[in-house]
Scaffold this active site. Structure first.
Site, PDB file in Angstrom:
ATOM      1  N   ASP A 272     -20.889  -9.386  -6.381  1.00  0.00           N
ATOM      2  CA  ASP A 272     -20.711 -10.224  -5.189  1.00  0.00           C
ATOM      3  C   ASP A 272     -19.784 -11.381  -5.542  1.00  0.00           C
ATOM      4  OD1 ASP A 272     -22.234 -11.875  -6.775  1.00  0.00           O
ATOM      5  OD2 ASP A 272     -23.754 -12.286  -5.245  1.00  0.00           O
TER       6      ASP A 272
ATOM      7  N   LYS B 168     -21.360  -2.278  -3.060  1.00  0.00           N
ATOM      8  CA  LYS B 168     -22.207  -3.341  -3.586  1.00  0.00           C
ATOM      9  C   LYS B 168     -23.659  -3.146  -3.157  1.00  0.00           C
ATOM     10  CE  LYS B 168     -22.940  -7.319  -1.743  1.00  0.00           C
ATOM     11  NZ  LYS B 168     -22.852  -8.664  -1.138  1.00  0.00           N
TER      12      LYS B 168
END
Length: 221
Positions: A138, A120
């Site tokens: 997320d 991420k």
């Protein structure tokens, strides 16, 4: 969602916010890496408060190594998990100096070698600094993807793969920003604010909150 619905979904989000960007504050690629690494399980607002004074002193990995782990902790002690994050930031700074000439690499494979940098974080850096069409999933995007029907999946990796396949041009570069901001401010975890959502008619969520809940009356006396 159909292809036409997905296009319209992003068209409306783009119309509301033509130039979306991360709410983290940074001045260069290295500061962005640090900010995103610190933001795990923390708010962007909280990270920004901590990094303003830090980034006034630290602009490069070498500066961070000069500051040292204890010095870094003093700046970020208001952020959750600051002890382990400080260790990672010092370690990633050392690796950047030792193996990358102090420069932030522009590939995911290299970025995820850095301590504290997962997929991420790497995707955020690739998108925000290097202008690559990546999808940093997320908790907000995981929720929005599943609720709306845009990209369903049990894991961030599954949702990312769906977004990779389904998000059309010209929205691919800004897509993850629009989705994060939509999840943060409209499609909230506890009570999604469907009554003011610009894409409510395209959303497959069955428990839409179409009327703004009335606030509790204040107790006086």
């Amino acid at each position: 969602m159909t292809k036409d619905q997905i296009f319209e979904f992003f068209r409306r989000l783009a119309e509301d916010n033509p130039e979306p960007h991360t709410e983290l504050e940074y001045g260069n690629a290295y500061q962005l890496v640090v900010a995103v690494a610190l933001s795990a399980q923390a708010t962007d607002v909280g990270v920004n408060k901590a990094t303003r004074s830090l980034f006034a002193k630290v602009e490069t990995p070498a500066h961070m190594l000069d500051l040292g782990e204890e010095g870094l902790k003093k700046h970020i002690k208001t952020i959750g998990l600051f002890n382990s994050k400080a260790k990672n930031v010092i370690a990633l700074s050392q690796l950047l100096v030792d193996e990358y000439g102090g420069e932030v690499p522009d590939t995911r494979d290299d970025l995820v070698r850095l301590p504290g940098v997962g997929r991420k974080t790497a995707n955020v850096v690739l998108n925000c600094w290097f202008g690559q069409e990546t999808f940093a999933v997320d908790t907000h995007i995981l929720r929005v993807g599943n609720r709306t029907g845009l990209a369903k999946g049990k894991t961030p990796e599954q949702v990312e793969a769906k977004l990779e396949k389904r998000v059309p041009q010209p929205f691919r570069l800004g897509a993850h920003h629009w989705l994060i901001l939509h999840g943060r401010y409209v499609c909230k975890a506890r009570t999604p604010e469907c009554w003011r959502c610009p894409v409510v008619d395209l959303c497959s969520y069955r428990k839409k909150v179409l009327e703004k809940p009335k606030g509790r009356a204040k107790v006086t006396g």
